[in-house]
Design a protein around this motif. Sequence first.
Motif, PDB file in Angstrom:
ATOM      1  N   LYS A  71       0.831  -1.204   0.000  1.00  0.00           N
ATOM      2  CA  LYS A  71       0.000   0.000   0.000  1.00  0.00           C
ATOM      3  C   LYS A  71       0.864   1.251   0.000  1.00  0.00           C
ATOM      4  O   LYS A  71       0.521   2.266  -0.589  1.00  0.00           O
ATOM      5  CB  LYS A  71      -0.910   0.021   1.226  1.00  0.00           C
ATOM      6  CG  LYS A  71      -1.668   1.327   1.293  1.00  0.00           C
ATOM      7  CD  LYS A  71      -2.899   1.323   2.147  1.00  0.00           C
ATOM      8  CE  LYS A  71      -2.823   0.900   3.560  1.00  0.00           C
ATOM      9  NZ  LYS A  71      -4.062   1.153   4.277  1.00  0.00           N
TER      10      LYS A  71
ATOM     11  N   SER B  73      -7.635  -8.584  -3.036  1.00  0.00           N
ATOM     12  CA  SER B  73      -8.005  -8.015  -1.738  1.00  0.00           C
ATOM     13  C   SER B  73      -8.489  -6.573  -1.823  1.00  0.00           C
ATOM     14  O   SER B  73      -8.094  -5.735  -1.025  1.00  0.00           O
ATOM     15  CB  SER B  73      -6.814  -8.103  -0.777  1.00  0.00           C
ATOM     16  OG  SER B  73      -6.520  -9.440  -0.489  1.00  0.00           O
ATOM     17  N   PHE B  74      -9.317  -6.309  -2.806  1.00  0.00           N
ATOM     18  CA  PHE B  74      -9.942  -4.996  -2.930  1.00  0.00           C
ATOM     19  C   PHE B  74     -11.426  -5.245  -3.183  1.00  0.00           C
ATOM     20  O   PHE B  74     -11.790  -6.286  -3.734  1.00  0.00           O
ATOM     21  CB  PHE B  74      -9.386  -4.225  -4.126  1.00  0.00           C
ATOM     22  CG  PHE B  74      -8.013  -3.655  -3.922  1.00  0.00           C
ATOM     23  CD1 PHE B  74      -7.795  -2.680  -2.951  1.00  0.00           C
ATOM     24  CD2 PHE B  74      -6.957  -4.076  -4.704  1.00  0.00           C
ATOM     25  CE1 PHE B  74      -6.526  -2.142  -2.764  1.00  0.00           C
ATOM     26  CE2 PHE B  74      -5.682  -3.541  -4.524  1.00  0.00           C
ATOM     27  CZ  PHE B  74      -5.472  -2.579  -3.554  1.00  0.00           C
TER      28      PHE B  74
ATOM     29  N   SER C 228     -14.204  -1.411  -6.663  1.00  0.00           N
ATOM     30  CA  SER C 228     -13.163  -0.380  -6.667  1.00  0.00           C
ATOM     31  C   SER C 228     -12.355  -0.369  -7.963  1.00  0.00           C
ATOM     32  O   SER C 228     -12.235  -1.383  -8.650  1.00  0.00           O
ATOM     33  CB  SER C 228     -12.214  -0.601  -5.489  1.00  0.00           C
ATOM     34  OG  SER C 228     -11.472  -1.789  -5.676  1.00  0.00           O
TER      35      SER C 228
ATOM     36  N   GLN D 246      -9.231  -0.043  -8.026  1.00  0.00           N
ATOM     37  CA  GLN D 246      -8.024  -0.839  -7.773  1.00  0.00           C
ATOM     38  C   GLN D 246      -8.273  -2.302  -8.110  1.00  0.00           C
ATOM     39  O   GLN D 246      -7.407  -2.975  -8.661  1.00  0.00           O
ATOM     40  CB  GLN D 246      -7.628  -0.699  -6.313  1.00  0.00           C
ATOM     41  CG  GLN D 246      -7.543   0.754  -5.891  1.00  0.00           C
ATOM     42  CD  GLN D 246      -6.564   0.951  -4.753  1.00  0.00           C
ATOM     43  OE1 GLN D 246      -5.368   0.922  -4.967  1.00  0.00           O
ATOM     44  NE2 GLN D 246      -7.069   1.141  -3.553  1.00  0.00           N
ATOM     45  N   TYR D 247      -9.465  -2.780  -7.773  1.00  0.00           N
ATOM     46  CA  TYR D 247      -9.800  -4.161  -8.111  1.00  0.00           C
ATOM     47  C   TYR D 247      -9.726  -4.357  -9.623  1.00  0.00           C
ATOM     48  O   TYR D 247      -9.078  -5.287 -10.117  1.00  0.00           O
ATOM     49  CB  TYR D 247     -11.198  -4.508  -7.610  1.00  0.00           C
ATOM     50  CG  TYR D 247     -11.634  -5.904  -8.043  1.00  0.00           C
ATOM     51  CD1 TYR D 247     -11.423  -6.998  -7.221  1.00  0.00           C
ATOM     52  CD2 TYR D 247     -12.231  -6.108  -9.291  1.00  0.00           C
ATOM     53  CE1 TYR D 247     -11.787  -8.271  -7.620  1.00  0.00           C
ATOM     54  CE2 TYR D 247     -12.605  -7.380  -9.699  1.00  0.00           C
ATOM     55  CZ  TYR D 247     -12.385  -8.453  -8.867  1.00  0.00           C
ATOM     56  OH  TYR D 247     -12.748  -9.709  -9.276  1.00  0.00           O
TER      57      TYR D 247
END
Length: 105
Positions: free
Chosen positions: A48, A69-70, A74, A76-77
Amino acid sequence: MNTTEPSLDELIWQVVASIPAGKVCTYGGIAKLCGYPNHARYVGRTLKNLPPGSALPWHRVINSQGRISFPESSDQYLQQRQLLEMENIIFHQQRVRLKDYLWLG
DNA sequence: GTTGTGACTACCA
DNA sequence: ATGGTAGCCACAA
């Protein structure tokens, strides 16, 4: 005294950098390879903290369930998933088959 | 010092 | 398969 001993962060960076394209590793797996089997969360925090333009293949790190793990909603996903699919990693629903792609070091 | 939090995991119902 | 929970450890407030 300047200890030339690498910090845990540097160790993590090095391990992540060595994940081959088309493969993935889990947070716990990275931690274990660094010699800190219980530091999965620390790996996540280290990633991160990466600067935006980092060359590290952070997207090749997923959780032990083979999931990103998002939150699915999102950006980011989507970005991580896209980067992985670009490396011919196939998603079945929301997860990849670790059996096929897991990098063991 | 304590508390809450997190890009985690293993275990169990 | 899915969801809850306890354990985990570094860090920020």
